[in-house]
Every structure is written in C-alpha cells, then in structure tokens.
Design an enzyme around this catalytic site. Structure first.
Site, PDB file in Angstrom:
ATOM      1  N   CYS A  43      35.791  31.401  39.849  1.00  0.00           N
ATOM      2  CA  CYS A  43      34.749  30.689  40.599  1.00  0.00           C
ATOM      3  C   CYS A  43      35.104  30.563  42.078  1.00  0.00           C
ATOM      4  O   CYS A  43      34.236  30.294  42.902  1.00  0.00           O
ATOM      5  CB  CYS A  43      34.475  29.324  39.982  1.00  0.00           C
ATOM      6  SG  CYS A  43      35.940  28.351  39.745  1.00  0.00           S
ATOM      7  N   HIS A  81      50.065  38.047  48.993  1.00  0.00           N
ATOM      8  CA  HIS A  81      48.813  37.351  48.686  1.00  0.00           C
ATOM      9  C   HIS A  81      48.674  37.134  47.175  1.00  0.00           C
ATOM     10  O   HIS A  81      48.348  36.028  46.736  1.00  0.00           O
ATOM     11  CB  HIS A  81      47.628  38.162  49.218  1.00  0.00           C
ATOM     12  CG  HIS A  81      46.299  37.533  48.932  1.00  0.00           C
ATOM     13  ND1 HIS A  81      45.856  36.417  49.595  1.00  0.00           N
ATOM     14  CD2 HIS A  81      45.335  37.844  48.013  1.00  0.00           C
ATOM     15  CE1 HIS A  81      44.668  36.066  49.115  1.00  0.00           C
ATOM     16  NE2 HIS A  81      44.321  36.918  48.159  1.00  0.00           N
TER      17      HIS A  81
END
Lengths: 263, 343
Positions: free
Chosen positions: B50, B94
């Site tokens: 989400c 990352h």
C-alpha cells in the site's frame, strides 16, 4: 577445594549481576538465557559446595552464619530456577542475581567463614526444621522480589509517560500470580519447618519460638486478608517486602539455633 | 552486474496515485511475466504494497531497462508519474532499508518484511530471479533479521492504538480473557477498540447515544451493541473501558467508581480516555487497581516510541552498510569470474 567451589559460584552470580546491569542499562534486556545460565552455574557449584561441606560435617551444613547465608542464597537460586522457569518471569533473574551475590559475598567476607566443628550426633528433625525454614526464606525472598517488581511496574503504569524499565518488567497480572504462588509455597514450607521444629524437643527459648511464629503469622495474615479482598495486590506487594524484612530480622535467631546445633 | 530499482512510494506519491499503480497479490505473477516481455530484464522482482510499487531488476543496460519498467507501470496504471531510480550500490542499500522498515511510513514496522518475502517468492516461483537477485534478497532477509534483533528499531509503540494495546498487555498480560467496553462510537475510540480486537480480546460491548450507530460499529468490529443508558451495568464485567463520547461533563468520576471496586477483587481496570473534553475524572488514576490514560498521555508515549526508534536508525544504517559492502564484494568477485570465463 570447598572454598574454590564457593568462590566459583560467587563469580557466576557476579557475572549474572554484571550481565543484568549491563543489559538493563543498555535497555536491551533479553529474558532468560544468559542470566539463567549464570544463575544455574552458580547454583551447581553452590550445591557441590554444600554437599562437600555436608559430607565433612556429617549433617546438613547450616551450623554457622557463614553456612546459613550460603544455604539461604542456594534456596533463593533454587526457587528462582523453579519459579522463574515455570512462570517465565525472566527479569526476576536480573533482581535475583544481585541478591544472591550479595548474600554469598557477605558469607565469604563474614567473620564466620571458617568451618565450624559441630559436636554430638545430628538431630534429623532439627536439620529438617532448619533446612526447610531456610528454603522457605528463599522462596519468600523471591516473593519480596516479585513484590518490588510489582510496585515498580504499578508506578510506571500510573505515570503519564512510563520510563524505559516499563518495557522490561512483566505484566502486573503475572507478578500478582507469582506473588500468590510464592507466598503459598513459602508459607507451606515455613509451616513444615515450624512443625519439624516442635518435634525437635530441644529447648530453644521463647524468643526463638515467638520470632518464628511472628513471621509465620505475618505471611498467613497477608494470604488471609488477600483471599478476603481486604488487601489489594499493591498492598500485598508492600506487605511482601515488609514481611521479608521482618523475616530477615529473625535471622539472628536462626544463628542462635545454629550455635545450638554446633554444640 | 547492473542491479537497479525503479518505483514510487509514499515519499514521492500520494495515496490516490499509489492506488492506481498497486498490483493485486493474485495478479503479481502475471504482471511480472508481462513486465519481462516488455522490458529487457535478466532478472526481476515486483514489489507492491500500500505504500510502494517497486521493480528490482538485473539488466545488461540498467538505464534502458529502468525506462522500460517505468513505461510498463504507467501503461498498466493508465497514468503518468515521477519514478525514482537507484542503481547498483544505492539500489541494494534501498532494498536493505526497505526490508528493514527504515523506509516505511511508520519507521520500524515489520509487515514489510513479509510483503518483500511474498514478492520474492512470487518471482522465484515464476523463474524471474537468478543468482544475483537470489543472493540479493536472501541477504536482504538476513539484514532485516539482524536489524530486528540487534537494534531497538521495532521497540515501543508509535500509534495511539498500539500504545493502548501495549499498556493493556502490561496490565493483563494475555488479553484473550479481557472484556472491552467502548463508550461512544467515534473514530478515535473505534481505532483503539480495533487494535485491542486484533489482539484477540474476549468480548467487545459498544454503548452509544445513537443505538443504531453502536449496532453498526458492533457489526463491523464483531461486538455487541448496548443502549447508552445501560452502560453502567456493563462496568462490572469490563476490564478495559475506552471512552470517546461527546459529553460536556465527566462520564465517570472517582466517587462513582470507588464503591464498585471491592466487588472486582484483584481484577485491574484499564481506562482509556480518547475524548476531548475528557470523559474520565483524572482522580480515577489514584484508585487502587485503576489505570487511566488519556489522549495526551497516549500520544506522548507514541512520540517517545517514535523518538526511540529514530535514535536507532544510525545503528541500523551501520549494519546495512556492512551487509552492502559484503554484497558488493560478492558482486565484484562474480563479475571478475564472469569476465575471466568470457572468450
């Protein structure tokens, strides 16, 4: 050899104490594990010491203040290993290690550190009485520790923003349960010790009997008032601390008994 | 070895945009297959949560492949967007930060680890990964584990609901025997009730001045509705009372509660006051066995939890850097041996 066993055991408890301090200070206390290993190590060496001393004396090794202190710290470690594992109140170990270490250090540094030479045949009832009472004191010491933890956690929960120790302490429901079980277990052992004491048939003086009955009555009153909801867990926790202070104050009485055993 | 990451997240895209790009879990494998047909990728993993949609890829030419991935995502969503791109070391870092929860909206949350594992499993099952991404993701999972166990990044609660749950657990231990009484059907109270429900409380009773609203919320949360006039009758059974009514005065005072406490025995009572103005008399906190927290204290604890997590970030970054160096060293060795093997 005996002294080495005791010194080794004290070192284990010191390591447990240091580990507790370091991990609590860093706010990264991991329940159980290392602390339990240190306490179990100290307990094993202590057991070996008490066994060797018992072999030498030909009786239960509680014949001097030195031995009483070692036996008492052994009882606390035993109660922790049984209760701590059963209820997973691992932080109890963080509080137990320093207590056991202090008692044992006092034993090592105390004036009666040399082995006494008891005379006369050992009395089975007397030894049972003294040993059971000391184990009861160990259990009640843990009830006192659980009481202190309860009071600290309760205070944290009443604060607007709890401190970091809040995350490390167990829930108060768990501590309440631990206090209840330890009190019942300790009172049961204390009762057995007193009954055995009455069967000794050796005159020990009214003050000794009175002190023992006073401690017993204090713990019985706590449990009675708690079961009738006259005392709330917070009051019970305070009472656990006060009653153990009273119990410790009767230790000189036990020392007198130890002196009697040594004659 | 050209590993890259291209995507968008809560850092650079609002929810209205992110929801357009989100890929349903059931469609993940199919979307990944379509992506590999569209873009020149040797290996690929598609992560969609989400808060982010990202593609981790290995390609001969990372620039061309990343551009093709961005085009594919835009075409699928039917909307244009700004994508970030991280190449090699930055891409690897990352991923390590994402999987450790450092890049999450709520720093230190752990749900992301499961989501990354699912994404990797889908790619692995589809045969979309090879030696490079397999090694990368396995190492990422090790990083996440170390960050969780060796730092305090997940410690402490950071929302009002989770703080209420943590406090309740420090009072009652296991919440499965606890009964919750919710006074008022406002959002703040419902959120706290929902958090407690997620921990498996035994019963939830909702009392509201508008009974229909109480019934509606009870149906949604799996509780029982009660007429507001009767809530005092449910007080004896309750272990946790959450209040968020719009009452102008106090709903419960110390004088009201004190006579009821002896009948509770040892059972503590946890009062959560999320109403403004406050519903519960502050003097209630002085009663034995009663623990009162209001919106201010819950938010203060949440802020403390967040500050605690933020103070751990540096420690986490150090761990990540160590793993990054290890991965890059492996990539260099692999690159060198591939060059040697080439004719």
């Amino acid at each position: 050899m005996e002294r080495h066993l005791l010194a080794g055991s004290t070192l284990f408890y010191l390591l447990g104490f240091a580990n507790s301090l370091l991990s609590l200070g860093a706010g990264k206390f991991r329940p159980g594990r290392l602390n339990t290993v240190f306490i179990a190590g100290g307990f094993a060496l202590q057991t070996a010491f008490l066994w060797a001393r018992g072999q030498d004396l030909g009786r239960c090794p509680i014949t001097s203040t030195f031995e009483v202190l070692v036996f008492l710290s052994w009882s606390i470690a035993l109660a922790y290993l049984v209760v701590g594992a059963a209820y997973r109140i691992s932080l109890l170990g963080a509080f137990t290690a320093p207590l056991v270490f202090a008692l044992q250090l006092a034993a090592l540094l105390g004036p009666s550190a040399r082995a006494s030479q008891p005379q006369g045949p050992p009395s089975g009832w007397l030894e049972l009485h003294a040993a059971t009472s000391l184990v009861a004191y160990g259990v009640l010491a843990l009830a006192c520790v659980a009481g202190v933890m309860f009071l600290v956690q309760e205070r944290q929960l009443k604060m607007r923003v709890p401190g970091s120790i809040f995350h490390l302490l167990p829930p108060i429901a768990t501590l309440t349960d631990a206090m209840r079980r330890l009190l019942w277990f300790g009172l049961g052992l204390l009762s057995a010790g007193i009954v055995a004491g009455f069967l000794v048939r050796v005159p020990v003086g009214h003050w000794k009997t009175g002190a023992s009955l006073l401690v017993w009555a204090a713990y019985a009153a706590i449990l009675l008032l708690w079961s009738r909801h006259v005392l709330h867990p917070r009051r019970v926790a305070q009472a656990c601390v006060a009653a153990f202070a009273l119990a410790l104050a009767t230790l000189p009485a036990m020392n007198a008994l130890a002196g009697h055993l040594a004659k | 070895m050209n590993i890259f990451c291209v995507g968008l997240s809560h850092h650079n895209a609002g929810v209205s945009l992110r929801e357009r790009f989100a890929v349903d879990a059931a469609a993940l494998a199919e979307t990944l297959a379509a992506l590999r047909e569209h873009a020149p990728l040797n290996e690929a993993v598609l992560l969609s949560t989400c808060n982010r949609v990202e593609i981790y890829g290995l390609a001969g030419d990372a620039s061309v492949a990343a551009r093709a991935c961005a085009e594919f995502l835009q075409r699928s969503a039917g909307v244009e967007a700004e994508f970030y791109r991280r190449d090699m070391a930055e891409g690897v870092r990352h991923l390590f930060r994402v999987v450790s929860g450092l890049d999450s909206m709520v720093v230190g949350e752990t749900e992301i680890l499961g989501q990354v594992k699912d994404a990797y499993a889908a790619a692995l099952a589809r045969g979309a990964t090879g030696a490079a991404l397999n090694r990368l993701f396995q190492q990422a999972f090790r990083v996440a584990k170390q960050v969780r166990t060796k730092t305090g990044i997940t410690r402490g609660s950071v929302s009002v609901g989770s703080v209420a749950v943590e406090l309740a657990e420090k009072i009652f231990g296991d919440l499965s025997a606890c009964r919750v009484l919710l006074l008022g059907a406002g959002d703040a109270g419902a959120r706290v009730a929902r958090s407690l429900q997620s921990r498996g409380v035994r019963a939830l009773v909702i009392a509201n001045r508008t009974f229909d609203r109480a019934a509606e919320l009870a149906a949604e949360l799996g509780g029982m509705a009660l007429h507001y006039d009767h809530w005092c009758g449910a007080l004896d059974d309750a272990d946790i009372i959450i209040s968020c009514t719009a009452a102008r005065g106090r709903v419960l005072s110390a004088a009201d509660l004190a006579p009821m406490l002896p009948a509770r025995g040892d059972r503590p009572l946890f009062l959560v006051d999320v109403a403004v103005p406050r519903d519960f008399d502050p003097a209630l906190n002085g009663l034995e066995g009663v623990y009162l927290h209001n919106l201010d204290s819950l938010q203060a604890i949440a802020r403390q939890g967040m500050a605690g997590r933020e103070s751990e970030i540096e420690h986490c970054e150090r761990l990540i850097s160590e793993h990054l160096d290890e991965f890059l060293a492996w990539a260099r060795r692999r690159g060198a041996s591939a060059a040697e093997a080439a004719p």
